[in-house]
Design a protein around this motif. Sequence first.
Motif, PDB file in Angstrom:
ATOM      1  N   GLY A  55       0.818  -1.200   0.000  1.00  0.00           N
ATOM      2  CA  GLY A  55       0.000   0.000   0.000  1.00  0.00           C
ATOM      3  C   GLY A  55       0.857   1.257   0.000  1.00  0.00           C
ATOM      4  N   THR A  56       1.910   1.251   0.820  1.00  0.00           N
ATOM      5  CA  THR A  56       2.836   2.386   0.844  1.00  0.00           C
ATOM      6  C   THR A  56       3.576   2.514  -0.480  1.00  0.00           C
ATOM      7  OG1 THR A  56       3.123   2.083   3.235  1.00  0.00           O
ATOM      8  CG2 THR A  56       4.794   3.385   2.080  1.00  0.00           C
ATOM      9  N   LEU A  57       3.963   1.389  -1.074  1.00  0.00           N
ATOM     10  CA  LEU A  57       4.638   1.424  -2.376  1.00  0.00           C
ATOM     11  C   LEU A  57       3.732   2.017  -3.443  1.00  0.00           C
ATOM     12  CD1 LEU A  57       7.142   0.623  -4.050  1.00  0.00           C
ATOM     13  CD2 LEU A  57       6.055  -1.607  -4.431  1.00  0.00           C
ATOM     14  N   THR A 110      -7.253   1.436  -3.814  1.00  0.00           N
ATOM     15  CA  THR A 110      -6.759   2.804  -3.985  1.00  0.00           C
ATOM     16  C   THR A 110      -7.238   3.395  -5.299  1.00  0.00           C
ATOM     17  OG1 THR A 110      -4.790   2.284  -2.679  1.00  0.00           O
ATOM     18  CG2 THR A 110      -4.671   4.210  -4.107  1.00  0.00           C
ATOM     19  N   LEU A 111      -7.186   2.616  -6.371  1.00  0.00           N
ATOM     20  CA  LEU A 111      -7.631   3.109  -7.681  1.00  0.00           C
ATOM     21  C   LEU A 111      -9.136   3.343  -7.714  1.00  0.00           C
ATOM     22  CD1 LEU A 111      -5.339   0.908  -9.935  1.00  0.00           C
ATOM     23  CD2 LEU A 111      -5.351   3.402  -9.845  1.00  0.00           C
ATOM     24  N   VAL A 112      -9.898   2.520  -6.994  1.00  0.00           N
ATOM     25  CA  VAL A 112     -11.337   2.757  -6.909  1.00  0.00           C
ATOM     26  C   VAL A 112     -11.596   4.150  -6.337  1.00  0.00           C
ATOM     27  CG1 VAL A 112     -13.460   2.066  -5.718  1.00  0.00           C
ATOM     28  CG2 VAL A 112     -12.009   0.332  -6.755  1.00  0.00           C
ATOM     29  N   ALA A 113     -10.818   4.522  -5.316  1.00  0.00           N
ATOM     30  CA  ALA A 113     -10.987   5.848  -4.716  1.00  0.00           C
ATOM     31  C   ALA A 113     -10.467   6.956  -5.621  1.00  0.00           C
ATOM     32  CB  ALA A 113     -10.277   5.896  -3.362  1.00  0.00           C
ATOM     33  N   ARG A 114      -9.309   6.736  -6.271  1.00  0.00           N
ATOM     34  CA  ARG A 114      -8.703   7.789  -7.086  1.00  0.00           C
ATOM     35  C   ARG A 114      -9.474   8.046  -8.368  1.00  0.00           C
ATOM     36  NH1 ARG A 114      -3.223   8.919  -6.796  1.00  0.00           N
ATOM     37  NH2 ARG A 114      -3.765  10.475  -8.376  1.00  0.00           N
ATOM     38  N   LEU A 311     -12.920   5.705   4.964  1.00  0.00           N
ATOM     39  CA  LEU A 311     -11.462   5.741   4.971  1.00  0.00           C
ATOM     40  C   LEU A 311     -10.938   6.658   3.870  1.00  0.00           C
ATOM     41  CD1 LEU A 311     -10.715   1.957   5.572  1.00  0.00           C
ATOM     42  CD2 LEU A 311     -10.082   3.821   7.111  1.00  0.00           C
ATOM     43  N   ALA A 312     -11.533   6.555   2.669  1.00  0.00           N
ATOM     44  CA  ALA A 312     -11.108   7.412   1.564  1.00  0.00           C
ATOM     45  C   ALA A 312     -11.390   8.880   1.869  1.00  0.00           C
ATOM     46  CB  ALA A 312     -11.808   6.990   0.272  1.00  0.00           C
ATOM     47  N   ALA A 313     -12.514   9.146   2.517  1.00  0.00           N
ATOM     48  CA  ALA A 313     -12.882  10.530   2.822  1.00  0.00           C
ATOM     49  C   ALA A 313     -11.983  11.134   3.887  1.00  0.00           C
ATOM     50  CB  ALA A 313     -14.338  10.588   3.279  1.00  0.00           C
ATOM     51  N   ASN A 314     -11.422  10.316   4.765  1.00  0.00           N
ATOM     52  CA  ASN A 314     -10.606  10.815   5.876  1.00  0.00           C
ATOM     53  C   ASN A 314      -9.107  10.698   5.619  1.00  0.00           C
ATOM     54  OD1 ASN A 314     -12.373  11.567   8.352  1.00  0.00           O
ATOM     55  ND2 ASN A 314     -13.317   9.690   7.573  1.00  0.00           N
ATOM     56  N   THR A 315      -8.725  10.386   4.375  1.00  0.00           N
ATOM     57  CA  THR A 315      -7.311  10.178   4.047  1.00  0.00           C
ATOM     58  C   THR A 315      -6.879  11.131   2.950  1.00  0.00           C
ATOM     59  OG1 THR A 315      -7.507   7.823   4.600  1.00  0.00           O
ATOM     60  CG2 THR A 315      -5.611   8.489   3.293  1.00  0.00           C
ATOM     61  N   PRO A 316      -5.738  11.800   3.088  1.00  0.00           N
ATOM     62  CA  PRO A 316      -5.196  12.567   1.967  1.00  0.00           C
ATOM     63  C   PRO A 316      -4.950  11.646   0.776  1.00  0.00           C
ATOM     64  CG  PRO A 316      -4.004  13.051   4.017  1.00  0.00           C
ATOM     65  CD  PRO A 316      -4.879  11.869   4.290  1.00  0.00           C
ATOM     66  N   GLU A 317      -5.246  12.129  -0.424  1.00  0.00           N
ATOM     67  CA  GLU A 317      -5.148  11.250  -1.603  1.00  0.00           C
ATOM     68  C   GLU A 317      -3.755  10.673  -1.776  1.00  0.00           C
ATOM     69  OE1 GLU A 317      -6.545  12.927  -5.249  1.00  0.00           O
ATOM     70  OE2 GLU A 317      -8.553  12.139  -4.898  1.00  0.00           O
ATOM     71  N   LEU A 320      -3.458   7.316   0.190  1.00  0.00           N
ATOM     72  CA  LEU A 320      -4.549   6.344   0.088  1.00  0.00           C
ATOM     73  C   LEU A 320      -4.040   4.906   0.112  1.00  0.00           C
ATOM     74  CD1 LEU A 320      -7.074   7.861  -2.494  1.00  0.00           C
ATOM     75  CD2 LEU A 320      -7.577   7.103  -0.160  1.00  0.00           C
ATOM     76  N   GLY A 321      -2.962   4.636  -0.593  1.00  0.00           N
ATOM     77  CA  GLY A 321      -2.450   3.271  -0.643  1.00  0.00           C
ATOM     78  C   GLY A 321      -2.052   2.771   0.732  1.00  0.00           C
TER      79      GLY A 321
END
Length: 374
Positions: A55-57, A110-114, A311-317, A320-321
């Motif tokens: 996710g970090t990568l 992550t891509l679903v959110a982005r 989670l997506a709403a509370n995370t800087p883009e 996200l990963g």
Amino acid sequence: MWPLYAAGFTTAFGAHGIAANLGGFSDDAVTSLLVLGGLLALYDGAEVVLKPVFGTLADRIGARPVLLGGLVAFALASAVYVVADSHAWLWAARLGQGAAASAFSPSASTLVARLNPAAKHGRAFGSYGFYKSIGYTLGPLLGGVLVWAGGLRLLFTVLAVLGAAVAVWALLAVPVVPPLPKTRQTLVDLGRRLADPGFLLPTGALAGATAALSAGVGFLPVSGRVAGLGTIATGAAVSLLAACAAVVQPRAGRALDAGRLTARAGLSTGLAVTAAGLAAATIPGPAGVLIAAALIGAGTGVITPLAFAALAANTPEERLGQTMGSAELGREIGDAGGPLLVAGVAAALTLTFGFAALAVVLAVIAVVVVRGRS
């Protein structure tokens, strides 16, 4: 979006299709219960360790390359056993599949959110969860047919082809989503962000939902046999659980996007419904099994898309990963912890008390979600 849905289906189908059939129909599967337990734990163990890493990568180099690399690695890991066809290489293939799923599963989230605006996150994660639930539902059934027809090698062959096909599809259809610039993050910053209620509450709800789902799939058939149900009837009860989860997820997501449901209200309601399903499992007879399956499926179907959207709403883009990988780790902990709790209490008392204990845990999480800040 369709290749991302297919990636979700692939990880679910691969996990449950093999796990449900490792010790069942084929002599080339396992040689003892200890071996079976090790093979089952190997896949989940790789996910627990590697999902936050990948996710970090994905934040650093982009989610699309990690998605494609994970799908290719999944196909290659599956092909290893097809070519080698030995017990030793079965361990390597299973470990490789778990590591590969650790890469493409959080990258797909992550891509679903982005790729979707915030106003459509509920619908997007609901659809993603729907196809993942279809993979969980069809995995044991289609996997059993494939193992019956050609042994584990045929099942691994299908998974290799599926992983490769989805990788090509994603390469052609998923657009490039470049990584976003981000400020330097220390371990203290990471700990502070992961300790924030905006992360902990949705992740706790996901862990509780996954715990109930795993316990329901594993132990409702036991209750069914005690109630006098045959294998077909108990299998139908488990399928009912998965089908309810699949049907509810897109509807819950659309309700969130339309403003008819808030994340907090939806998560607390879903947890309460799931806890009621676990409580219904304590009712003797077939009625208790069927009611429990329907309520657990419906409750977890509400929780999953709303928790990921929160989670997506509370995370800087740009993070996200990392968030999706860490949240997936929470799900894996629930996946292991739920059955262990039910089994431990059942060993000391009875299975009825095991279901009741997990119901109490979910009720407590629901209260925490209601009282926690937005």
